[in-house]
Design a protein around this motif. Structure first.
Motif, PDB file in Angstrom:
ATOM      1  N   UNK A  11       0.840  -1.194   0.000  1.00  0.00           N
ATOM      2  CA  UNK A  11       0.000   0.000   0.000  1.00  0.00           C
ATOM      3  C   UNK A  11       0.878   1.248   0.000  1.00  0.00           C
ATOM      4  N   UNK A  12       0.397   2.278  -0.658  1.00  0.00           N
ATOM      5  CA  UNK A  12       1.094   3.566  -0.715  1.00  0.00           C
ATOM      6  C   UNK A  12       0.413   4.545   0.212  1.00  0.00           C
ATOM      7  N   UNK A  34       6.406  -2.762   7.785  1.00  0.00           N
ATOM      8  CA  UNK A  34       5.690  -4.034   7.823  1.00  0.00           C
ATOM      9  C   UNK A  34       4.315  -3.844   8.447  1.00  0.00           C
ATOM     10  N   UNK A  35       3.558  -4.908   8.497  1.00  0.00           N
ATOM     11  CA  UNK A  35       2.153  -4.807   8.915  1.00  0.00           C
ATOM     12  C   UNK A  35       1.995  -4.191  10.303  1.00  0.00           C
ATOM     13  N   UNK A  36       2.982  -4.400  11.195  1.00  0.00           N
ATOM     14  CA  UNK A  36       2.907  -3.822  12.539  1.00  0.00           C
ATOM     15  C   UNK A  36       3.708  -2.525  12.657  1.00  0.00           C
ATOM     16  N   UNK A  37       4.034  -1.918  11.525  1.00  0.00           N
ATOM     17  CA  UNK A  37       4.814  -0.674  11.450  1.00  0.00           C
ATOM     18  C   UNK A  37       6.283  -0.859  11.804  1.00  0.00           C
ATOM     19  N   UNK A  38       6.774  -2.087  11.772  1.00  0.00           N
ATOM     20  CA  UNK A  38       8.198  -2.326  11.972  1.00  0.00           C
ATOM     21  C   UNK A  38       8.971  -1.931  10.718  1.00  0.00           C
ATOM     22  N   UNK A  46       7.681   1.953  15.595  1.00  0.00           N
ATOM     23  CA  UNK A  46       6.287   1.513  15.688  1.00  0.00           C
ATOM     24  C   UNK A  46       5.410   2.500  16.446  1.00  0.00           C
ATOM     25  N   UNK A  47       5.880   2.984  17.578  1.00  0.00           N
ATOM     26  CA  UNK A  47       5.046   3.908  18.353  1.00  0.00           C
ATOM     27  C   UNK A  47       4.838   5.219  17.599  1.00  0.00           C
ATOM     28  N   UNK A  48       5.923   5.727  16.991  1.00  0.00           N
ATOM     29  CA  UNK A  48       5.804   6.974  16.235  1.00  0.00           C
ATOM     30  C   UNK A  48       4.801   6.830  15.102  1.00  0.00           C
ATOM     31  N   UNK A  68       3.162  -1.175   4.205  1.00  0.00           N
ATOM     32  CA  UNK A  68       2.857   0.117   3.587  1.00  0.00           C
ATOM     33  C   UNK A  68       4.171   0.808   3.242  1.00  0.00           C
ATOM     34  N   UNK A  69       4.221   1.425   2.070  1.00  0.00           N
ATOM     35  CA  UNK A  69       5.400   2.166   1.628  1.00  0.00           C
ATOM     36  C   UNK A  69       5.184   3.650   1.890  1.00  0.00           C
TER      37      UNK A  69
END
Length: 372
Positions: free
Chosen positions: A15-16, A107-111, A121-123, A136-137
Motif C-alpha cells: 500500500x502507498x 511491515x504490517x505492525x509498522x516495523x 512503531x510507536x511513532x 505500507x510504503x
C-alpha cells in the motif's frame, strides 16, 4: 486502495501512503547501499521511486546527498516579493517530489526492517493510527518527520508564558514562535471580565490553556482538524485544565456567545498542499474572514475579539495593505487597540532565505476588536 509494485526476486506490492499528498509512484526500483547518489537523483528526477533495502543510516546519507543536488534556490535579483514567494514554494514542492522518491517499507505492525533502523512503531502508530492491511510504503522524508514529531511530542515545547511545556502531535502546528503567545499573555482582558472565552483554530491548545490560566471561567476551543482536537485535549489534560477547557469542532464557532473570542488564523492566504500545511496556509483567507464576519454576533455585551495576525502576507504581496482593516469595518467591528511585536525566530535572521527581506521586517499584531 493505492498500491506500488516492484520486482524483488518476484513481483511484490504494498500500500502507498503519503500525508503530504505525494503522488503514487508509477515505477519503483530497488535501491541499497551500492546505489550511487547521482543515479538515485537522476531516477528521482525522472519520476522513478527507489525502495530502499539497505542500511538505515546509509539511506539518510543518500537522502542528504540527493538534497545537495537539489540545492537551495538563490534569491532572485530585484524579484518582486510575491514572485519570490511563489518561486520559493515551487522550489520546495520540487524538492519534496524529488526527495520523496526514496521510499521505505513498513511491515504490517509498522516495523522498519532495515539494518540499524530505529523502532518506529510507536511513532507510526501515533501518526497513522493502528496498523492494518499489510505492509505500507512511505517516503523516507515523511518517516523522518514522523520520528521527529514523536520526539517533539515526548519532550514538548517550552512556553514561557505558561511556565509549562506544550506537546505537539504529528501534523499539528507547534508553538515554536513565542511572540504570538506573548501577545495573548499581555493583552488587557475585557473590563467586564471573561466568564466564557472561545479559542478558534486552537491547534495544540496553547492559547486556550493560556486563557484558562489568565482566569477565564470557561474556554471552548475549536479546530477543523481531528488531529489538532486530540492534541489540544491531551495538552489541557496534561496541564490540569480539562475542567475549564472544552475542545470541539470541526465548526469554526461553537454555539453561544463569549466575552472574549481569540483567533490566530494561518498567516498566509495561499492554498495548502496538504493537511500538513493547514497551520500555515489559509486559502483565500477563508478562516480570517469567517472569524471577522461571525464575530459581532458571538460577542457578549462589552466583549472583545482578539485577532492575532502577522503582516507577512502584505509584505509578500499576497494580501493588499488595508484589506484587514476593510474586512474589520465590513463586519461591523471597531479596532479598540492593537499590540505589535517583532519576530524573534531564527529565519528572520537568515540572510540566505529568499524571503529574508519580508521575514526580517515582519510585524505580528493582536487586534482588539469590539462590536460596532
Amino acid at each position: 486502495m493505492s498500491l506500488i509494485h516492484w520486482i524483488e526476486a518476484r513481483p511484490r506490492s504494498a500500500r502507498w501512503h503519503s500525508e503530504s499528498g505525494l503522488p503514487l509512484p508509477r515505477r519503483v526500483v530497488v535501491a541499497d547501499d551500492r546505489t550511487k547518489a547521482s543515479d538515485a537523483y537522476r531516477l528521482a528526477c525522472e519520476g522513478t521511486a527507489l525502495l530502499w533495502r539497505g542500511d538505515f543510516h546509509n539511506a539518510r546519507q543518500l537522502l542528504r546527498a540527493m538534497d545537495r543536488r537539489v540545492g537551495r534556490r538563490a534569491p532572485g535579483v530585484q524579484v518582486q516579493p510575491a514572485e519570490a514567494f511563489h518561486g520559493h514554494r515551487r522550489h520546495r514542492a520540487h524538492r519534496a517530489r524529488v526527495l520523496g522518491k526514496l521510499l521505505v517499507l513498513l511491515e504490517e505492525d509498522h516495523t522498519l526492517t532495515l539494518r540499524r533502523a530505529p523502532d518506529v512503531r510507536r511513532a507510526c502508530d501515533e501518526a497513522y493510527g493502528p496498523p492494518s492491511g499489510g505492509p505500507v510504503a512511505v517516503a523516507l522524508t515523511e518517516l523522518l518527520g514522523v520520528i521527529g514529531a514523536r520526539e517533539w511530542r515526548e519532550r514538548g515545547v517550552p512556553v514561557p508564558a505558561l511556565c509549562a511545556r506544550i506537546h505537539p502531535h504529528y501534523g499539528v502546528f507547534a508553538p515554536t514562535r513565542s511572540e504570538y503567545v506573548d501577545l495573548v499573555a499581555r493583552a488587557p482582558l475585557p473590563r467586564a471580565g471573561v466568564r466564557t472565552a472561545f479559542d478558534l483554530g486552537t491547534g495544540t491548545g496553547v492559547l486556550a490553556a493560556l486563557l484558562a490560566r489568565r482566569g477565564a471561567g470557561r474556554v471552548v476551543a475549536t479546530d477543523v482538524s481531528a488531529r489538532a482536537r486530540e492534541c489540544a485535549r491531551d495538552n489541557v489534560r496534561r496541564l490540569g485544565l480539562d475542567r475549564i477547557v472544552r475542545v470541539t469542532g470541526p465548526e469554526l464557532y461553537p454555539d453561544g456567545r463569549a466575552d472574549l473570542v481569540v483567533c490566530n488564523p494561518p498567516w498566509l492566504p495561499a492554498r495548502p498542499a496538504s493537511d500538513l500545511d493547514l497551520g500555515v496556509y489559509d486559502a483565500g483567507g477563508a478562516m480570517l474572514h469567517g472569524f471577522l464576519s461571525g464575530l459581532a454576533g458571538r460577542l457578549e455585551p462589552g466583549g472583545e475579539g482578539w485577532l492575532v495576525l502577522s503582516d507577512l502576507a502584505e509584505r509578500l504581496g499576497l494580501r493588499d495593505r488595508g484589506e484587514v482593516r476593510a474586512a474589520i469595518a465590513a463586519a461591523g467591528l471597531r479596532v479598540a487597540d492593537r499590540l505589535d511585536t517583532r519576530p524573534r525566530h531564527s529565519r528572520a535572521r537568515d540572510t540566505g532565505d529568499p524571503l529574508h527581506a519580508a521575514r526580517s521586517a515582519e510585524v505580528t499584531s493582536l487586534w482588539r476588536l469590539t462590536a460596532g
